[in-house]
Design an enzyme around this catalytic site. Structure first.
Site, mmCIF file in Angstrom:
data_model
loop_
_atom_site.group_PDB
_atom_site.id
_atom_site.type_symbol
_atom_site.label_atom_id
_atom_site.label_comp_id
_atom_site.label_asym_id
_atom_site.label_seq_id
_atom_site.Cartn_x
_atom_site.Cartn_y
_atom_site.Cartn_z
ATOM 1 N N GLY A 70 0.811 -1.138 -0.107
ATOM 2 C CA GLY A 70 -0.177 0.149 -0.030
ATOM 3 C C GLY A 70 0.762 1.359 -0.010
ATOM 4 N N ASP B 57 2.783 -2.070 -13.441
ATOM 5 C CA ASP B 57 3.559 -2.854 -12.208
ATOM 6 C C ASP B 57 3.693 -4.062 -12.635
ATOM 7 O OD1 ASP B 57 2.654 -0.338 -11.225
ATOM 8 O OD2 ASP B 57 1.590 -1.025 -9.487
ATOM 9 N N ALA C 12 1.821 -6.282 -7.044
ATOM 10 C CA ALA C 12 2.066 -6.969 -8.584
ATOM 11 C C ALA C 12 3.278 -7.866 -8.296
ATOM 12 C CB ALA C 12 2.552 -5.828 -9.562
ATOM 13 N N ALA C 13 4.191 -7.504 -7.374
ATOM 14 C CA ALA C 13 5.344 -8.326 -7.085
ATOM 15 C C ALA C 13 4.930 -9.686 -6.555
ATOM 16 C CB ALA C 13 6.422 -7.691 -6.268
ATOM 17 N N GLY D 108 4.498 -1.250 -5.813
ATOM 18 C CA GLY D 108 4.107 -2.232 -6.603
ATOM 19 C C GLY D 108 4.177 -3.707 -5.985
ATOM 20 N N GLY E 14 2.694 2.286 -2.855
ATOM 21 C CA GLY E 14 2.868 2.757 -4.222
ATOM 22 C C GLY E 14 4.106 2.133 -4.789
HETATM 23 C C1 MEV Z 1 0.347 2.257 -9.898
HETATM 24 O O1 MEV Z 1 1.728 2.046 -9.487
HETATM 25 C C2 MEV Z 1 0.171 3.348 -11.154
HETATM 26 C C3 MEV Z 1 -1.157 3.596 -11.641
HETATM 27 O O2 MEV Z 1 -1.115 4.558 -12.792
HETATM 28 C C4 MEV Z 1 -1.929 2.594 -11.694
HETATM 29 C C5 MEV Z 1 -1.892 1.766 -12.848
HETATM 30 O O3 MEV Z 1 -1.209 2.161 -13.751
HETATM 31 O O4 MEV Z 1 -2.802 0.638 -12.884
HETATM 32 C C6 MEV Z 1 -1.711 4.636 -10.723
#
Ligand code: MEV
Length: 311
Positions: A93, A142, A100-101, A97, A95
């Site tokens: 949470g 991500d 996704a990782a 990633g 930002g």
């Molecule tokens: C999140 O890392 C990036 C955003 O652009 C969301 C996305 O691309 O899915 C905010």
């Protein structure tokens, strides 16, 4: 056992959801998953949070895990059952990633368990099924960074391109400690787009122009220019109302301590800021710490090194 990268977005977050260019840099840390045979139900153990999600349960992690296994099952034409344990090296949470990782490392480990050879496209599909549960409408940047590593240019619907550059890129990453929901921030920007389409489309176009200029500047290691472009990208993100007071403070402290540019990274609304800080990453992190912000230095190697699947 398999790993995947966390990432920072250097340029283009939010605009990338709406078809514009983004540039992401994979971090040398991320998530590692260990898969073993399981009966019913398949279980996902998230060690950092002390959580176990079981397929069939009524929560997002369980639904995401089910969607990921189901996608792998469709690709391999078999029913996939697995017990997977995950360790992560970045905060969730924030930002960076993290989700996704986790999705990519779990997908890789499940493929290995099924004795299927590594297939980047299939792993991307499985991790995207996982991401959709958490993020609603993920662009895929991500997941692409988690799969490929290195620095990449990404546009939705196109194959990601790996960027190479002649010398390592030194970044400082600040954590505001404010929890951030990418899903909520993406929805908030979508609402603004619906309310003020002309202004917001033009803002996205501006971000796209900056990302394209940054691609050329990164390729030539023109870090001063990259820094100015980051500052401009941050301004446009702030105009989309995704910055916070703490993110602004992190950026201005970094600039004041010698960084060439700074911006929020990822969805915003909290989470992390990044600064390009050739030769002064440690000093920037120290300045953040004196101001009560946590941070670390990320050195992005000139040649991409994928941490990928285990041998
Ligand atoms: C999140 O890392 C990036 C955003 O652009 C969301 C996305 O691309 O899915 C905010």
């Amino acid at each position: 056992v398999a790993s995947a990268h966390a990432k920072v977005i250097l340029f283009g977050e939010h605009a990338v959801v709406h078809g514009r260019l983004a540039i992401a840099a994979a971090l040398d840390r991320g998530a590692t998953a260990r898969a073993s045979e399981a009966g019913e139900p398949s279980e996902l153990h998230l060690a950092p949070w002390g959580r176990v999600a079981r397929v069939g349960e009524d929560d997002d992690v369980a639904r995401a895990y089910e969607a990921l296994l189901a996608q792998i099952g469709r690709d391999l034409g078999i029913a996939v059952r697995a017990r997977v344990e995950v360790e992560v090296e970045v905060p969730g949470g924030a930002g960076l990633g993290c989700s996704a990782a986790i999705g990519v490392s779990v997908a890789r480990a499940a493929f290995e368990l099924a004795q299927a050879s590594e297939d980047g496209d299939a792993i991307t599909r499985a991790a995207m099924a996982w991401e959709r549960v958490f993020h609603g409408n993920p662009s895929g940047v991500d997941v692409a960074a988690a799969v490929r590593g290195g620095v990449l240019a990404f546009r939705k619907g196109e194959a990601p391109r790996s960027l190479s550059f002649p010398e390592p890129l030194e970044l400082a990453v600040a954590s505001t400690g404010e929890p951030a929901s990418t899903k909520q921030m993406v929805e908030q920007v979508a609402r603004q787009l619906a309310r003020r389409p002309n202004v917001v489309e033009r803002t996205f176009d501006g971000i796209d122009t900056l990302a394209r200029a940054a691609e050329a500047a990164i390729a030539a290691a023109r870090w001063y220019e990259v820094g100015r472009l980051m500052d401009l990208n941050h301004g446009l993100l702030a105009s989309l109302l995704v910055s916070t007071e703490k993110l602004e403070r992190a950026c201005s402290i970094a600039r004041g301590r010698g960084a060439l540019g700074a911006k929020l990274t990822g969805g915003g609304g909290g989470g992390c800021a990044i600064a390009i800080a050739p030769g002064c990453g440690d000093a920037v992190v120290e300045a953040w710490r004196s101001a009560g912000l946590d941070g670390f230095v990320a050195r992005i190697p000139a040649t991409a090194v994928a941490i990928g699947a285990s041998p």
